[in-house]
Design an enzyme around this catalytic site. Structure first.
Site, short mmCIF file in Angstrom:
data_model
loop_
_atom_site.label_atom_id
_atom_site.label_comp_id
_atom_site.label_asym_id
_atom_site.label_seq_id
_atom_site.Cartn_x
_atom_site.Cartn_y
_atom_site.Cartn_z
N THR A 119 -3.45 -8.41 10.86
CA THR A 119 -4.32 -7.84 9.82
C THR A 119 -5.73 -8.37 9.99
OG1 THR A 119 -4.76 -7.57 7.45
CG2 THR A 119 -3.60 -9.59 8.08
N ALA A 123 1.08 -9.16 19.22
CA ALA A 123 2.22 -9.65 18.43
C ALA A 123 3.57 -9.45 19.13
CB ALA A 123 2.23 -8.96 17.07
N CYS A 144 5.93 23.12 -9.34
CA CYS A 144 5.37 23.07 -10.69
C CYS A 144 3.93 23.58 -10.72
CB CYS A 144 5.42 21.64 -11.25
SG CYS A 144 4.10 20.58 -10.61
N HIS A 155 0.81 -1.22 0.00
CA HIS A 155 0.00 0.00 0.00
C HIS A 155 0.85 1.27 0.00
CE1 HIS A 155 -3.60 -2.47 1.75
NE2 HIS A 155 -3.39 -2.69 0.48
N CYS A 176 3.59 21.91 -4.83
CA CYS A 176 4.83 21.65 -5.56
C CYS A 176 5.20 22.90 -6.37
CB CYS A 176 4.62 20.45 -6.49
SG CYS A 176 6.07 20.01 -7.47
#
Ligand code: OAD
Length: 232
Positions: free
Chosen positions: A181, A224, A143, A117, A141
């Site tokens: 997940t 975890a 530009c 992702h 930016c």
């Protein structure tokens, strides 16, 4: 018992693929997307992480990502990230497929990482496509275009080569480890049945049952960072 069995499977596996999600970074202080604490600054990911949201209110989306970037920069890898580094060191083939846009796997020391992702610390101009890892001072930016985060939004396709490599890793592994997940976002979650269809064993680590739990060989329920060190 299942912890012992999982340890043996990891020890014997030669080609390992890992799929991680927001839960692996939860104990590093980064909120997950779904579940009780699943809100980033009061917004659901589906509201902000879309091209439509950016078109409607680019400033709001930009500020949301700036806030998330700050949190990622402050966060530190945890024992679960480090455990995957150990597993990579001992595997013949190892691919870490992450849905996370943070850089905690890199900072822990993992090498072969696919950011399905994208990466929140990458910034890309929507007009001239210039990409940078430096913090940009403003949303504009030079530009004349607008900067956006280098992540994949809902409704956008995953980069084709990256997705091909992730599928290849799932097809060829003999073990897929799934960590933190919800298994609710496609196509990432489809890597689980893909690996299983090609004969891989599957181990999951999550604080609760996920959408993929019913088909997983060994589900280990726990946080975890606390649970994974005892796997190696
Ligand atoms: P989710 O927020 O959907 O799921 C997080 C999972 O982590 C849940 O299943 C939790 O039970 C689990 N969890 C929470 N704390 C944990 C812990 N300490 N240890 C282990 N597990 C824990 O996050 P993802 O599945 O990563 O996409 O979400 C997938 C995608 O949806 C994200 O990449 C993002 C999001 O919207 C985009 O932004 C495109």
């Amino acid at each position: 018992m299942s912890l012992d069995a999982a340890r043996d499977i990891i020890h014997e596996a030669k080609r390992i693929a890992v799929l991680t999600g927001a839960g692996i970074s939860a104990e590093s202080g980064l909120p997950t997307f779904r579940g009780a604490d699943g809100l980033w600054r009061g917004f659901r990911a589906e509201e902000m992480a879309t091209p439509d949201a950016f078109a409607r209110n680019p400033r709001l989306v930009w500020d949301w990502y700036e806030w998330r970037r700050e949190a990622v920069i402050r966060a530190r890898p945890n024992a679960a990230h480090r455990c995957l580094v150990e597993i990579e060191l001992h595997a013949e083939q190892f691919t870490l497929i992450t849905q996370n846009v943070d850089d905690l796997h890199e900072r822990a020391g993992s090498r072969n990482i696919l950011h399905l992702h994208g990466e929140i610390l990458v910034t890309r101009c929507t007009r001239c496509k210039r990409e940078t890892r430096k913090r940009v001072a403003s949303h504009d930016c030079s530009c004349g275009g607008l900067f956006r985060p280098g992540v994949v939004w809902f409704g956008e396709h995953l980069p084709e080569d990256l997705w091909e490599r992730a599928q290849q890793a799932a097809r060829t592994c003999d073990l897929l480890i799934v960590v933190g997940t919800s298994g609710q976002v496609q196509p990432a979650a489809s890597l689980v049945p893909l690996a299983q269809a090609n004969g891989a064993k599957t181990i999951e680590v999550n604080v609760e049952a996920s959408a993929v739990s019913p088909s997983i060989d060994i589900s280990l329920f726990g946080a975890a960072a606390q649970l994974m060190p005892s796997l190696i």
